[in-house]
Design a protein around this motif. Sequence first.
Motif, PDB file in Angstrom:
ATOM      1  N   UNK A  37       0.828  -1.204   0.000  1.00 12.49           N
ATOM      2  CA  UNK A  37       0.000   0.000   0.000  1.00 12.49           C
ATOM      3  C   UNK A  37       0.865   1.258   0.000  1.00 12.49           C
ATOM      4  N   UNK A  38       1.986   1.245   0.709  1.00 13.87           N
ATOM      5  CA  UNK A  38       2.893   2.396   0.682  1.00 13.87           C
ATOM      6  C   UNK A  38       3.358   2.688  -0.744  1.00 13.87           C
ATOM      7  N   UNK A  39       3.736   1.630  -1.468  1.00  9.63           N
ATOM      8  CA  UNK A  39       4.200   1.815  -2.844  1.00  9.63           C
ATOM      9  C   UNK A  39       3.061   2.290  -3.742  1.00  9.63           C
ATOM     10  N   UNK A  40       1.889   1.699  -3.585  1.00 10.04           N
ATOM     11  CA  UNK A  40       0.748   2.043  -4.434  1.00 10.04           C
ATOM     12  C   UNK A  40       0.313   3.489  -4.245  1.00 10.04           C
ATOM     13  N   UNK A  41       0.367   3.984  -3.013  1.00  5.87           N
ATOM     14  CA  UNK A  41      -0.048   5.353  -2.741  1.00  5.87           C
ATOM     15  C   UNK A  41       0.815   6.372  -3.474  1.00  5.87           C
ATOM     16  N   UNK A  42       2.030   5.974  -3.825  1.00  3.83           N
ATOM     17  CA  UNK A  42       2.935   6.872  -4.538  1.00  3.83           C
ATOM     18  C   UNK A  42       3.009   6.543  -6.027  1.00  3.83           C
ATOM     19  N   UNK A  43       2.076   5.731  -6.500  1.00  3.56           N
ATOM     20  CA  UNK A  43       2.066   5.361  -7.907  1.00  3.56           C
ATOM     21  C   UNK A  43       3.121   4.336  -8.263  1.00  3.56           C
ATOM     22  N   UNK A  44       3.619   3.615  -7.261  1.00  2.16           N
ATOM     23  CA  UNK A  44       4.674   2.639  -7.497  1.00  2.16           C
ATOM     24  C   UNK A  44       4.182   1.209  -7.482  1.00  2.16           C
ATOM     25  N   UNK A  45       5.119   0.291  -7.497  1.00  2.00           N
ATOM     26  CA  UNK A  45       4.799  -1.141  -7.523  1.00  2.00           C
ATOM     27  C   UNK A  45       5.608  -1.859  -6.437  1.00  2.00           C
ATOM     28  N   UNK A  46       4.979  -2.853  -5.842  1.00  4.43           N
ATOM     29  CA  UNK A  46       5.650  -3.700  -4.865  1.00  4.43           C
ATOM     30  C   UNK A  46       5.407  -5.144  -5.261  1.00  4.43           C
ATOM     31  N   UNK A  73      10.517 -19.044  -4.030  1.00  3.37           N
ATOM     32  CA  UNK A  73      10.016 -20.406  -3.896  1.00  3.37           C
ATOM     33  C   UNK A  73      10.578 -21.000  -2.620  1.00  3.37           C
ATOM     34  N   UNK A  74       9.868 -21.958  -2.074  1.00  3.61           N
ATOM     35  CA  UNK A  74      10.301 -22.575  -0.831  1.00  3.61           C
ATOM     36  C   UNK A  74      11.679 -23.200  -1.005  1.00  3.61           C
ATOM     37  N   UNK A  75      12.586 -22.804  -0.135  1.00  6.96           N
ATOM     38  CA  UNK A  75      13.950 -23.302  -0.199  1.00  6.96           C
ATOM     39  C   UNK A  75      14.861 -22.542  -1.128  1.00  6.96           C
ATOM     40  N   UNK A  76      14.329 -21.513  -1.806  1.00  7.83           N
ATOM     41  CA  UNK A  76      15.133 -20.785  -2.804  1.00  7.83           C
ATOM     42  C   UNK A  76      15.216 -19.292  -2.520  1.00  7.83           C
ATOM     43  N   UNK A  77      14.920 -18.870  -1.304  1.00  7.58           N
ATOM     44  CA  UNK A  77      15.050 -17.465  -0.962  1.00  7.58           C
ATOM     45  C   UNK A  77      13.859 -16.630  -1.391  1.00  7.58           C
ATOM     46  N   UNK A  78      13.895 -15.360  -1.004  1.00  4.90           N
ATOM     47  CA  UNK A  78      12.799 -14.432  -1.282  1.00  4.90           C
ATOM     48  C   UNK A  78      13.369 -13.140  -1.848  1.00  4.90           C
ATOM     49  N   UNK A  79      12.658 -12.560  -2.809  1.00 10.40           N
ATOM     50  CA  UNK A  79      13.075 -11.299  -3.413  1.00 10.40           C
ATOM     51  C   UNK A  79      11.939 -10.289  -3.332  1.00 10.40           C
ATOM     52  N   UNK A  80      12.247  -9.128  -2.797  1.00 15.62           N
ATOM     53  CA  UNK A  80      11.298  -8.015  -2.736  1.00 15.62           C
ATOM     54  C   UNK A  80      11.795  -6.928  -3.678  1.00 15.62           C
ATOM     55  N   UNK A  81      10.906  -6.429  -4.539  1.00 10.97           N
ATOM     56  CA  UNK A  81      11.272  -5.357  -5.469  1.00 10.97           C
ATOM     57  C   UNK A  81      10.256  -4.226  -5.324  1.00 10.97           C
ATOM     58  N   UNK A  82      10.781  -3.020  -5.138  1.00 10.41           N
ATOM     59  CA  UNK A  82       9.942  -1.829  -5.019  1.00 10.41           C
ATOM     60  C   UNK A  82      10.350  -0.846  -6.106  1.00 10.41           C
ATOM     61  N   UNK A  83       9.376  -0.385  -6.890  1.00  8.36           N
ATOM     62  CA  UNK A  83       9.626   0.634  -7.920  1.00  8.36           C
ATOM     63  C   UNK A  83       8.753   1.841  -7.622  1.00  8.36           C
ATOM     64  N   UNK A  84       9.401   2.989  -7.409  1.00  3.18           N
ATOM     65  CA  UNK A  84       8.701   4.212  -7.051  1.00  3.18           C
ATOM     66  C   UNK A  84       9.034   5.294  -8.079  1.00  3.18           C
ATOM     67  N   UNK A  85       8.033   5.994  -8.612  1.00  7.37           N
ATOM     68  CA  UNK A  85       8.354   7.116  -9.513  1.00  7.37           C
ATOM     69  C   UNK A  85       9.210   8.159  -8.798  1.00  7.37           C
ATOM     70  N   UNK A  86      10.163   8.720  -9.513  1.00  5.13           N
ATOM     71  CA  UNK A  86      11.037   9.719  -8.916  1.00  5.13           C
ATOM     72  C   UNK A  86      10.308  10.981  -8.513  1.00  5.13           C
ATOM     73  N   UNK A  87       9.228  11.267  -9.232  1.00  4.54           N
ATOM     74  CA  UNK A  87       8.476  12.497  -8.968  1.00  4.54           C
ATOM     75  C   UNK A  87       6.992  12.182  -8.868  1.00  4.54           C
ATOM     76  N   UNK A  88       6.244  13.048  -8.175  1.00  4.30           N
ATOM     77  CA  UNK A  88       4.790  12.846  -8.094  1.00  4.30           C
ATOM     78  C   UNK A  88       4.161  12.821  -9.469  1.00  4.30           C
TER      79      UNK A  88
END
Length: 311
Positions: free
Chosen positions: A282-291, A296-311
């Motif tokens: 929700x934090x990312x979405x409120x700024x027009x971004x993506x989260x 996969x189980x046993x293969x680690x986790x990856x979090x990616x956040x993309x936020x527009x540089x400007x409003x």
Amino acid sequence: RIHDLESQTETSADFGLSFYQGESREKIESAIHKAIQFGTPYNLELQLTSATGNCKWVRTIGVPIRDGDKVVKLRGSFQDITERKQAEEKVERSRELLRALTARLQAIREEERTRIAREIHDELGQSLTALKMDLSWCSNRMAADRNPLFDKTKSMIDLVDETVRTVRRIATDLRPGILDDLGLVAAIEWQAEEFQRRSGITCSLTTEIEDLVLDEARTTAVFRIFQESLTNVTRHSEATHVDVRLKKNNAFLTLEIRDNGKGISPTERSGATSLGLLGMRERARLLGGEFTISGAEGAGTTVVVRIPNRP
């Protein structure tokens, strides 16, 4: 209704196109053209103006009927979906109001955290420093040889030192001063070092960003998402290493946190009880971004956040 394309010359009125306006007119004309020329069926939700002048939403379906390779008829149907569309619009308006409320609550919380952190650091920190100076003054005027009062004063000084460290830690946890003083990149570097020191999990940061200018809302959102991601690593991942990448182009700032832990299941990624993930999304979405979160189980986790540089 079935239009016989061989026995008559079709006009806009025959297809009911006169009831459509603007974008809806363009969509239905394009769909009918493709259906007649290429035999492509269509299924559209469009807005039209009825004979009485009322605006309606309809679902229109067109199915070409062939004779060999040639389309000779076009079977069409209409369904009034106005009530469904109105209900969807009400739901969407409610969601927008909830997002606005969430954004306001997050802003208020950050303001409160900043205010409390400064008061703790400035008021309580200064008082404790003054108290330590007075105790040191008293201690310097006492005989050190087997003087119970001297020993007690020394113990009080040590206790004040420990309290000062606790006050600084609480103030920093509430709102790191480095985030406001030196910016996001420095704050992420500091947080990665603190995470490694406290958890014992190796954390490496890779970034080529030297000068990053973001507004306060974006700076705070990315930093809080980073904090929450590291908290999740500590609590759930059983990882031994975290790789953090921060990069920027003309449009977006991207933060990637990848661990080598036990991974995350689809149920955990989408579960309604995953409040931390919901909050980050929700934090990312409120700024027009993506989260996004993957793994996969046993293969680690990856979090990616993309936020527009400007409003």
